[in-house]
Design a protein around this motif. Sequence first.
Motif, PDB file in Angstrom:
ATOM      1  N   TYR A   1       0.853  -1.196   0.021  1.00 15.51           N
ATOM      2  CA  TYR A   1      -0.075  -0.062   0.055  1.00 15.51           C
ATOM      3  C   TYR A   1       0.906   1.529   0.039  1.00 15.51           C
TER       4      TYR A   1
ATOM      5  N   VAL B   1       0.680   4.129  -2.873  1.00 17.37           N
ATOM      6  CA  VAL B   1       0.253   5.557  -2.490  1.00 17.37           C
ATOM      7  C   VAL B   1       1.276   6.573  -2.221  1.00 17.37           C
TER       8      VAL B   1
ATOM      9  N   CYS C   1      -4.279  -3.095  -1.159  1.00 13.65           N
ATOM     10  CA  CYS C   1      -4.189  -1.799  -0.980  1.00 13.65           C
ATOM     11  C   CYS C   1      -5.935  -1.360  -0.505  1.00 13.65           C
ATOM     12  N   ILE C   2      -6.668  -2.240  -0.962  1.00 15.09           N
ATOM     13  CA  ILE C   2      -8.401  -2.203  -0.747  1.00 15.09           C
ATOM     14  C   ILE C   2      -8.428  -2.381   0.745  1.00 15.09           C
TER      15      ILE C   2
ATOM     16  N   GLU D   1      -6.546   0.316   3.025  1.00 10.74           N
ATOM     17  CA  GLU D   1      -7.440   1.462   2.955  1.00 10.74           C
ATOM     18  C   GLU D   1      -8.775   1.316   3.803  1.00 10.74           C
ATOM     19  N   ASP D   2      -9.282   0.273   3.717  1.00 12.27           N
ATOM     20  CA  ASP D   2     -10.588  -0.215   4.425  1.00 12.27           C
ATOM     21  C   ASP D   2     -10.242  -0.060   5.843  1.00 12.27           C
TER      22      ASP D   2
ATOM     23  N   ARG E   1      -8.204   1.825   7.482  1.00 11.70           N
ATOM     24  CA  ARG E   1      -7.964   3.222   8.214  1.00 11.70           C
ATOM     25  C   ARG E   1      -9.057   3.995   8.760  1.00 11.70           C
ATOM     26  N   ASP E   2     -10.429   3.175   8.598  1.00 13.21           N
ATOM     27  CA  ASP E   2     -11.558   3.605   9.656  1.00 13.21           C
ATOM     28  C   ASP E   2     -11.192   3.505  11.012  1.00 13.21           C
TER      29      ASP E   2
ATOM     30  N   ASP F   1      -5.238   3.995  11.385  1.00  9.22           N
ATOM     31  CA  ASP F   1      -4.956   5.288  10.584  1.00  9.22           C
ATOM     32  C   ASP F   1      -3.560   5.867  11.175  1.00  9.22           C
TER      33      ASP F   1
ATOM     34  N   GLU G   1       3.755   6.537   6.368  1.00  8.15           N
ATOM     35  CA  GLU G   1       3.438   7.249   5.352  1.00  8.15           C
ATOM     36  C   GLU G   1       4.733   8.447   5.549  1.00  8.15           C
TER      37      GLU G   1
END
Length: 140
Positions: free
Chosen positions: A54, A58, A82-83, A86-87, A89-90, A95, A102
């Motif tokens: 990911y 990104v 990646c999906i 990203e999911d 991150r809720d 996160d 990052e």
Amino acid sequence: MSKKWDNAAGRRCRLVARMSKEVVCEACSIPHAELLAPDRRGGAVARGRQMAMYLSHVVGRLSLNEVAREFTRDRSTVSHACINIEDSRDSLLADLQLDFMEHRLRERIDASEKAGLFDVSPRRHRRAPRRAPRRADAAP
């Protein structure tokens, strides 16, 4: 495409993927050899590998195909990773962890670009100028 462009682009892909793996290994305390293993691993290692894929996509701006090549996985596996990330991150904790990774990866990529380890804008071959078409009635 020229050989120089292929080499510069390939070098950038390898460096970004390696940096993302290192950042994830440091943040999640996963041995580097475990993350690189070609076979399936436990949940923590698989999750770490997904995070590295990911981040490469990104933050490192690598295409899914480039990430798949660097991680020796299928493109659909990278898309799935990646999906999933990203999911996740809720969750506030996930996160924050991803934000930290990052930031660390961006710092490393910026430092590498400043040091000239890879060329951000690969050079492409110049085309020869086009000739005007010959007229049929013109003498050779």
